[in-house]
Each structure stands twice: as C-alpha cells, then as structure tokens.
Scaffold this motif. Sequence first.
Motif, PDB file in Angstrom:
ATOM      1  N   TYR A   1       0.793  -1.162   0.016  1.00 21.72           N
ATOM      2  CA  TYR A   1      -0.177  -0.028  -0.030  1.00 21.72           C
ATOM      3  C   TYR A   1       0.773   1.136  -0.048  1.00 21.72           C
ATOM      4  O   TYR A   1       2.008   1.289   0.090  1.00 21.72           O
ATOM      5  CB  TYR A   1      -1.024  -0.081   1.069  1.00 21.72           C
TER       6      TYR A   1
ATOM      7  N   PHE B   1      -4.170   1.577   5.441  1.00 19.63           N
ATOM      8  CA  PHE B   1      -4.981   1.354   4.223  1.00 19.63           C
ATOM      9  C   PHE B   1      -6.490   1.368   5.123  1.00 19.63           C
ATOM     10  O   PHE B   1      -6.197   1.023   6.518  1.00 19.63           O
ATOM     11  CB  PHE B   1      -5.199   0.220   3.396  1.00 19.63           C
TER      12      PHE B   1
ATOM     13  N   TRP C   1      -2.534  -5.029  -5.395  1.00 15.49           N
ATOM     14  CA  TRP C   1      -3.190  -3.654  -5.405  1.00 15.49           C
ATOM     15  C   TRP C   1      -3.687  -3.211  -6.737  1.00 15.49           C
ATOM     16  O   TRP C   1      -2.884  -3.311  -7.814  1.00 15.49           O
ATOM     17  CB  TRP C   1      -2.619  -2.612  -4.582  1.00 15.49           C
TER      18      TRP C   1
ATOM     19  N   ASP D   1      -6.868   1.642  -0.404  1.00 18.12           N
ATOM     20  CA  ASP D   1      -5.398   2.514   0.006  1.00 18.12           C
ATOM     21  C   ASP D   1      -5.724   3.910  -0.087  1.00 18.12           C
ATOM     22  O   ASP D   1      -5.428   4.555   0.735  1.00 18.12           O
ATOM     23  CB  ASP D   1      -4.573   1.965  -1.088  1.00 18.12           C
TER      24      ASP D   1
END
Length: 742
Positions: A621, A626, A696, A734
């Motif tokens: 992240y 996050f 992500w 995030d």
Amino acid sequence: MRKILLPLLLLGVSCGSDVVYRTASYELLRDGVTQAQYTARVLSDTEIVSDFMGAAPGADSVAEQRWRLGTDISAYPRLSGGLPVERAMYNLSLDEVNRAVEPDSTLRTGRNWSGVWTRDVSYSILLAMAHVQPEVAKKSLMRKVDPLGRIVQDTGTGGAWPVSSDRMIWAVAAYEVYKVTGDEAWLDTVWPVIRRSVEDDMRVVYDPVTQLVRGESSFLDWREQEYPRWMQPADIYASENLGTCAVHCRACEVLAEIAARRGEAELAARYARHAGLLREGINARLWIEERGYYGQFLYGRDTLLLSPRSETLGEALCILWDIAPAERAARVVEQVPSLDFGTPCFFPSIPDVPPYHNDAVWPFVQAYWTLAAARTGNEPNVLHGIGAIWRAGLLFLTNQENFVSWSGDRYGTQINSANMLWSLSGNLALTYRLLFGLDFEADGLRFAPFVPEALDAPRRLENFRYREALLDISLSGWGNRIASFRVDGVEQEPFLADTLRGRHAVEIRLASEPLPAGRINLTANRCSPRTPEADFGVDRLLWEPEQGCTYRIYRDGTPVGETSDVVFPLPDDETGSWQVTALSADGVESFASEPVASYRTTRLYEAEEYAPAAAYPYSGYSGRGFVEIARTVNRRIEIPIRIGEPGEYVLAWRYANGNGSVETHNRCALRTMRVDGAHARCVVFPQRGEGAWDEWGLTNRVRIALTPGRHVVTLEFCPWNENMHMEVNQAMVDCLVVSRAD
C-alpha cells in the motif's frame, strides 16, 4: 429450383437430389450428413448412426456410434412429415430434454454441467423450454432468486455482479413463461423480482452518458476468450457490451408490459422510457455504419472506444427484439461474417487463444442467429443455420455445447459437454419457432412460419398444448408468406386467442413464392493481429512491431493518426489516454493496447487519513496504511479534495480484494460514490485473486467535471450495493486517486 452461388458455398440443390444443403465441407442429406470421410445416417425417427470420431486423441480407427431413443417422449408434441433428418433431430432433442430434467424438477445445464445457471436456463426457456417444460422452467427460474428477492447473477469475473450483469435475461424468460401459460399467479410472483433487480441495475450498471449498461458480455464470460488480456475485472465492469445491453433493453420493456397489465401506468411509462434510452444508446453508440452491423463492445478506461468485431448473439437479439430498425436488421444479417460450419460467437477470432467462446460456434447462438435471419427474410442464412445445427447433432449424436468454428469438430475446444440444455433448446426452436413459426404473445399465439425451399415437404405437429387448447398443426408449402390459415376448416388471420379451448385442427399453407435474393457473408476463418503493448518514451509513444501490420493511434478513444512505424510523436500537449491498434494488410484491426494516460496533475488522498486504518498485515500500500470497507465497517467514508483549476477529472480508488479468484465466487465489493452529495457512479472493487491482499489495483474510473475549490467525495454502502454473496462485501481501500484529464 433456384441455386444461389456464394463464395465457398452452394445453397440449394437440383430437383430430385437427396442433398438438402451443401457447403465446401459437408452435405446435409434428407436422411443424414456426410463430411469428408465421416457419415451419419438416419435409420428411423428414433435411431441415428454416426462414424464421426473427429480429432479425438487416440482415435486410430473409426467405430460406429449409435443414438436410439431411450426415454418416453409421448407427452411432447409429435412431429411427422418433413424430412427424416428433421424428425430424428427433433426426437433426439426431446430425448435429451428428459435427460436434462433433474430429480428435483429443475433443468440441468449439461451432461457435464450440474445445476441451474441463470443465463443458460433463461436462453433455453426463450428458445423452447417455456412450452416444452413450463412447470420445470418455473421452478428452475425460482431457483435463481436470492433471499433478497433479486435475480441471481451466475458466478463470473471478479466476483459476479455487477462485473457480470446479464442476469436480466431471467426477466425476459420469466415473461415468456407467462406468455405461454397465461399464469397470472406466476406474473405476480416474478413482478417484484424483476422490478427490484431492474431498479438496482439502473443505479449500478446504467451509464447515463452513453445510455448503455456496463458489464461483461452476455454468456461470453471467460475474460481472455473475448477481451484483450490487459483488461482487469474493473475494466470489464466498465465495458459496455452489445448483447448485455440488448438484454437490459428487453428486460425493461418486459417490466413496462407487466406494469401496464397490472394497471400501473406511471411505472409502465417509466420503464418504457428507460428501454427507449437503451435502444437509442445501442443504435447511437454501437452501430458501425461502414460495416453494416453493431460493434462488440465499448472498452477502455478513462474513455471508451468501440471494438469492431461482430458479436453474433447480440446482433441476433437486436433483430429479434426490434432494437435494430428494419433496414439495419437486414444489413446485419447480410454483413455479419459466417464460416463454412456456422456463424462464430464473434469475428474475427483472437490470436493465441484456443477455441471455446473464441473461434467456436455455439448451437444455441446459431439458433438465435437463424431466427433473426428468418425475421429479415434471408433464406441463405436460415439454411446455413439449419445446416450448422443439424450437421453437428447428427454427427455427434447429441446436442453438443460448442465446436471449433473452422473444423466443425467438438474436440479442440477448452471445455465441452453433451446434452447441453441451450443447444437442445436451439434444435427444438428450429421446429417450433422457425418452421412452424410459433410466436407467443401475452394474449395469444401468432404464427409466422419460415420454410426454406430446400425443406419443402408437408409436416405436422400433433398434440401441441397451448394453455387450455390442444392443437394439431398441419403445414405445407415453403417460403414465409401465409397463403391460407384455417382453424377447423375456417379461414382466419394467423393468430389464436388465449381464450381458445379444446382440440382444434390448424392448417397452414405457405405461398411457395421465392423470397428476395438474400446474401450471406461467408468468409475464411481469420484472426486479428495481436494486441500491441504501448508505452510512453521521450515525447513519443512506443510499441513492438507486428509483422505485416500498420498501426492506428487513438487519443481518448478517437483515432488521431496511422503509421507503419512503431513510434508515434506526441504533441506538445500530450495529455489524454493513448492506445494503439495493429491493422493487417487487409484491414483487420486488433484490440487496442492497454491505455497509457498522461494527466496534467495527479494527487493521492490516503484513505487512512479520513477513516481508521485497518490492522491487517498486508503490504504494497501507499502512505501509512489502508482502510477496510465492509457491510458493517466504514459504511461511509468522506474525503475532502481541493481543485485548483476547472476541468475534467478522473477519480479512481486503489484497492485490494482477496476474497476470491478472478474466475469464480461472488464477492465483488461495490459502493456508491458521490461528489458533493450528488450521485456520481457506482464503484466496483472486484476480486483480484484468492488471498491476494497484497495485490493492489484501481477500480473503474469516474470522469467528472469539477470547479475550483473544495469538494467532498463520499464512498457509501447503499441498499443497492448488496452483492450476490450478501454477507462478504469487503475490500481494502488504499487511496483516492484524482487526476486532471483535460
């Protein structure tokens, strides 16, 4: 008798010949089929033999296979007359209907596919199951209603709905059951289910800018089989597909019709208006005038461009549901490419992807296409469709799920199944909906037969039950114009009111007049070039060469240049979303490369600055952490942002969702995003891999005009954001990414 010569194909046959239909690859006979060294022969109405082994591994010798009727089909309408192949394929399909009914009285999807699937059973009901197995059809549909009273979306890309959104075909199928049975209690049952589902979709997948709906291609739900490999689940959600849009348009029409029957005029008008908007969007955004058919889908990220591939099911549905105006419908049937063995799911195929949806013919899609061709009076396409479906059934001795488009072989596709529900339904539709022309309406049964000249023979359908009537239907002649329609010897229009009771004799005589010359766009099998991979260099766009190709450059979905080089100089103002396609020497265009975007400004707003940071041990992240969003955690997050200059901005959320694989499960998280309290758009957080919490990615992008100053972006869990799982609706957020695009 007329002959129509076409590239690679001869349609029709000289008088007295046993050949009904001939292509360069096979001959359909009155009592069988021949293809190269293989033959299938109809021994009787209840027995077929075939020596077809195809490309089965280890098939060194040819062994004769046999189908014999093995179940009791006496409860179904009896077909007599016509051609031996016609009767045998009809009976084989009814035999397989019996084998498709599970002990719990639901419809099995295929021999290798257990259970009820929303799209499979719904398309099958529309083709045949509504009148062949009405009570089983009802039970099967109700199996696909969730505890919240919504239509279930089958598992699919990134966690099912709303990345996949073709569940609305359920609504069309449910209404077809009503039109067949006249069961008012059934209509009362399905009305709230359809309405609740449509209302959710109007908020979650409808795009008011394009007047289309978002979501994966209807039934074409295997990512790399129909999309460029760079497209992630969030990208697939943001795409707008022809077939899925057609399904939503018809579902809204169905809801309007049901509302009108219930006396709810205001609701009827509302849903009819929404259907009209979808129809306008399809015709304005997806039509390709120079090609004469609708494009496959709009796709991209910040902006969307149209894939020029044809998409056969979507094209057919646009014709059958009157989304395409009559002149366009006729052009579509003449222009969509077909191959020698049938009309593939889409064309051209994708290189380096084995056959399944790609490079394959699906008999149920072929059935819809054949019915669409009949609607436009195109006899060559109708014969081609009949030949494609009967050839496969005769040689395989079953209604197979699919076959390779260029070889006609059931082997070579990624997955396949015998006794496939929608394939057998498509086969039955050739008898019921095509040859006898049965068309169920809310208040009666209309007849519009289409009999190609090559199939000219008296035929009879006995013991056909329509509500409280039992019909014996005799059909003679060929063509599509009814010269005489009699009920119990009395001439009338070709329509039976739903008030009819008892047993009746229906006699239909076609005019046996030649149809206007029709065209079929037969072509050799082709792949598009590979999808380029483009990236920014210094003041230029770069990509790897593809042999024999030139390249087209797109900026924000609009072509801005072509080159034979593998670089493209960027203008001084290089902002925008850039993509490249490869064009073969004969003009076949690849998918567009993954967009590379250049923004004037980009700013990250870390979610943990505005909500409590999650304590999970994940990595990758940005910032210091996050935020978890779930059904009971952080149901609403507000992030103030500051805009310096007026313009178009792109908003997206960086997230992780490890609650399931990309391929299966139903845990796609979704939320409603608002800007300054106004509804902006649904944002989806699809699954990115089982346990992949360190992977992500970005959600779908939301493009919005913003003025200078302070704005508040809200991410909120609303009632219409309940996913298909209904318990796990979770992702890790995030940051919010805000970029100025213009």
